[in-house]
Each structure stands twice: as structure tokens, then as C-alpha cells.
Design a protein around this motif. Sequence first.
Motif, PDB file in Angstrom:
ATOM      1  N   ALA A  30      73.701 122.467  84.387  1.00 50.20           N
ATOM      2  CA  ALA A  30      72.299 122.798  84.124  1.00 50.20           C
ATOM      3  C   ALA A  30      71.376 121.699  84.642  1.00 50.20           C
ATOM      4  N   VAL A  31      71.734 120.437  84.403  1.00 45.70           N
ATOM      5  CA  VAL A  31      70.930 119.317  84.892  1.00 45.70           C
ATOM      6  C   VAL A  31      70.918 119.304  86.418  1.00 45.70           C
ATOM      7  N   THR A  32      72.081 119.537  87.013  1.00 42.18           N
ATOM      8  CA  THR A  32      72.163 119.577  88.470  1.00 42.18           C
ATOM      9  C   THR A  32      71.296 120.697  89.031  1.00 42.18           C
ATOM     10  N   GLY A  33      71.374 121.874  88.447  1.00 39.67           N
ATOM     11  CA  GLY A  33      70.577 123.008  88.909  1.00 39.67           C
ATOM     12  C   GLY A  33      69.084 122.768  88.771  1.00 39.67           C
ATOM     13  N   VAL A  34      68.671 122.202  87.643  1.00 39.31           N
ATOM     14  CA  VAL A  34      67.248 121.929  87.416  1.00 39.31           C
ATOM     15  C   VAL A  34      66.746 120.869  88.393  1.00 39.31           C
ATOM     16  N   CYS A  35      67.515 119.809  88.594  1.00 31.91           N
ATOM     17  CA  CYS A  35      67.099 118.762  89.529  1.00 31.91           C
ATOM     18  C   CYS A  35      67.022 119.297  90.957  1.00 31.91           C
ATOM     19  N   MET A  36      67.964 120.144  91.345  1.00 26.66           N
ATOM     20  CA  MET A  36      67.928 120.728  92.688  1.00 26.66           C
ATOM     21  C   MET A  36      66.712 121.634  92.855  1.00 26.66           C
ATOM     22  N   ALA A  37      66.419 122.441  91.839  1.00 31.25           N
ATOM     23  CA  ALA A  37      65.251 123.334  91.910  1.00 31.25           C
ATOM     24  C   ALA A  37      63.947 122.529  91.937  1.00 31.25           C
ATOM     25  N   LEU A  38      63.852 121.482  91.126  1.00 26.04           N
ATOM     26  CA  LEU A  38      62.662 120.632  91.145  1.00 26.04           C
ATOM     27  C   LEU A  38      62.501 119.914  92.485  1.00 26.04           C
ATOM     28  N   ALA A  39      63.622 119.460  93.043  1.00 20.45           N
ATOM     29  CA  ALA A  39      63.570 118.800  94.355  1.00 20.45           C
ATOM     30  C   ALA A  39      63.091 119.769  95.431  1.00 20.45           C
ATOM     31  N   ALA A  40      63.549 121.006  95.366  1.00 13.85           N
ATOM     32  CA  ALA A  40      63.103 122.010  96.339  1.00 13.85           C
ATOM     33  C   ALA A  40      61.603 122.265  96.197  1.00 13.85           C
ATOM     34  N   GLY A  41      61.128 122.411  94.975  1.00  7.30           N
ATOM     35  CA  GLY A  41      59.699 122.634  94.747  1.00  7.30           C
ATOM     36  C   GLY A  41      58.853 121.451  95.179  1.00  7.30           C
ATOM     37  N   LEU A  42      59.298 120.252  94.848  1.00 11.84           N
ATOM     38  CA  LEU A  42      58.562 119.050  95.228  1.00 11.84           C
ATOM     39  C   LEU A  42      58.583 118.857  96.742  1.00 11.84           C
ATOM     40  N   GLY A  43      59.698 119.232  97.372  1.00 19.65           N
ATOM     41  CA  GLY A  43      59.768 119.154  98.827  1.00 19.65           C
ATOM     42  C   GLY A  43      58.773 120.083  99.495  1.00 19.65           C
ATOM     43  N   VAL A  44      58.607 121.273  98.934  1.00 17.79           N
ATOM     44  CA  VAL A  44      57.630 122.217  99.499  1.00 17.79           C
ATOM     45  C   VAL A  44      56.214 121.686  99.313  1.00 17.79           C
ATOM     46  N   VAL A  45      55.920 121.149  98.130  1.00 22.09           N
ATOM     47  CA  VAL A  45      54.588 120.573  97.883  1.00 22.09           C
ATOM     48  C   VAL A  45      54.332 119.406  98.841  1.00 22.09           C
ATOM     49  N   GLY A  46      55.339 118.552  99.021  1.00 25.06           N
ATOM     50  CA  GLY A  46      55.194 117.433  99.948  1.00 25.06           C
ATOM     51  C   GLY A  46      55.005 117.892 101.381  1.00 25.06           C
ATOM     52  N   MET A  47      55.693 118.954 101.763  1.00 21.17           N
ATOM     53  CA  MET A  47      55.549 119.468 103.122  1.00 21.17           C
ATOM     54  C   MET A  47      54.144 120.035 103.353  1.00 21.17           C
ATOM     55  N   VAL A  48      53.589 120.696 102.349  1.00 27.24           N
ATOM     56  CA  VAL A  48      52.218 121.210 102.459  1.00 27.24           C
ATOM     57  C   VAL A  48      51.240 120.044 102.616  1.00 27.24           C
ATOM     58  N   MET A  49      51.431 118.980 101.845  1.00 27.11           N
ATOM     59  CA  MET A  49      50.564 117.807 101.977  1.00 27.11           C
ATOM     60  C   MET A  49      50.724 117.177 103.357  1.00 27.11           C
ATOM     61  N   ALA A  50      51.964 117.122 103.856  1.00 20.38           N
ATOM     62  CA  ALA A  50      52.207 116.550 105.189  1.00 20.38           C
ATOM     63  C   ALA A  50      51.537 117.380 106.274  1.00 20.38           C
ATOM     64  N   LEU A  51      51.591 118.683 106.145  1.00 20.57           N
ATOM     65  CA  LEU A  51      50.927 119.548 107.126  1.00 20.57           C
ATOM     66  C   LEU A  51      49.412 119.378 107.079  1.00 20.57           C
ATOM     67  N   ARG A  52      48.862 119.178 105.894  1.00 14.95           N
ATOM     68  CA  ARG A  52      47.418 118.926 105.791  1.00 14.95           C
ATOM     69  C   ARG A  52      47.044 117.616 106.472  1.00 14.95           C
ATOM     70  N   ILE A  53      47.897 116.605 106.336  1.00 14.32           N
ATOM     71  CA  ILE A  53      47.642 115.336 107.012  1.00 14.32           C
ATOM     72  C   ILE A  53      47.692 115.527 108.525  1.00 14.32           C
ATOM     73  N   LEU A  54      48.683 116.280 108.990  1.00 22.67           N
ATOM     74  CA  LEU A  54      48.787 116.525 110.433  1.00 22.67           C
ATOM     75  C   LEU A  54      47.600 117.311 110.979  1.00 22.67           C
ATOM     76  N   CYS A  55      46.999 118.149 110.153  1.00 25.47           N
ATOM     77  CA  CYS A  55      45.831 118.937 110.574  1.00 25.47           C
ATOM     78  C   CYS A  55      44.524 118.196 110.321  1.00 25.47           C
ATOM     79  N   HIS A  56      44.601 116.894 110.002  1.00 28.37           N
ATOM     80  CA  HIS A  56      43.433 116.044 109.767  1.00 28.37           C
ATOM     81  C   HIS A  56      42.575 116.532 108.600  1.00 28.37           C
ATOM     82  N   GLN A  57      43.180 117.126 107.594  1.00 27.46           N
ATOM     83  CA  GLN A  57      42.414 117.597 106.444  1.00 27.46           C
ATOM     84  C   GLN A  57      42.783 116.883 105.155  1.00 27.46           C
ATOM     85  N   GLY A  58      43.746 115.975 105.207  1.00 28.66           N
ATOM     86  CA  GLY A  58      44.184 115.357 103.964  1.00 28.66           C
ATOM     87  C   GLY A  58      44.589 113.907 104.112  1.00 28.66           C
ATOM     88  N   GLU A  59      43.793 113.113 104.836  1.00 28.78           N
ATOM     89  CA  GLU A  59      44.136 111.705 105.031  1.00 28.78           C
ATOM     90  C   GLU A  59      44.266 110.955 103.709  1.00 28.78           C
TER      91      GLU A  59
END
Length: 166
Positions: A60-89
Amino acid sequence: MGVKRSLQSGGTLFILLANILTVLSTATNYWTRHHGGHSGLWQECNHGICSNMLCQTTLAVTGVCMALAAGLGVVGMVMALRILCHQGESLRGQTTSAFFLCGLLLLIALVGYTVKNAWKHDVFFSWSYFSGWLALVFSILAGFCFLLADMIVQSTDAISGFPVCL
């Protein structure tokens, strides 16, 4: 394209790969192989018949940590794309933190799963498990890419006011 943009683009590519591998690893049932079958975080398959796993704290801990990591990775990728598009320095520090936190969650999940199954003689780790470790490497690389890009920005800002004679 400057060094900063190259690092940010590379970090975005690394987190994209980490997200794909994290989701693939979490969703598949090939974390371990044993005689007659295989199992993952959610199901165990024996002789072609799959059934849900009994509730175990480590899984259960492994599954929750993996799911949280996936969600946080998506949020981080969205922030990274905003930086690349010069909208989120202003998101530079939060993006780097998101990537390293994603790596920490992956590390907690994978170490916990390893400790649970490492001493079993008839169980071998399989490709889903190893793709989770590869996702960890990619998320840490993404964090370092954005950290180095942020250091370049900060050093450029710091020396911009000094008269330099070369």
C-alpha cells in the motif's frame, strides 16, 4: 539556443520519460516473477489467472508513493513546459523541488518494495520494478538539469551589475 534553454529542454524530456516509466511501472503486474506467475502492486497472476492482492502495508505504501510520484511528475512537467514557453520564470525553484520530491517518493517506494522482497529465494524482480528505478534516475536528472539552469540564471543576474573588463 543557449545553455540554460538546453538544460531546461533536457530536464523536460527527462521528466517526460520519468512520468511514462512511473505510470507504466505502477500500472503493470510485472514487479516480481516467481515460479508459475508474476505479481505487481495490485494483482498477482498464477498460471495465467490474475487476482487482486491482499491488503499489505508495504504494498500500500509503495502504491501510494508511486501514484504520488506520478502526479507530482505531471505537475512538475506542466511547470517545466510553462518555463519553456516563457510564462513561468518564477516557477524555477518550485519545478526543481517537484522533480527532486518526485525522485524521493520513487526512492521510498522502491526501497520499501525491495526490502520486502529481497530475501525471498524464489522471487526475481522483473521489468516493471526496474522501470521504476529508471524513472527515479530520470527524475533526478531532470532536477539537476533545472537546478543547473537556475544556477546559470542566478549567476548571470549576480554579475550583470558589475563592470567587467576582459
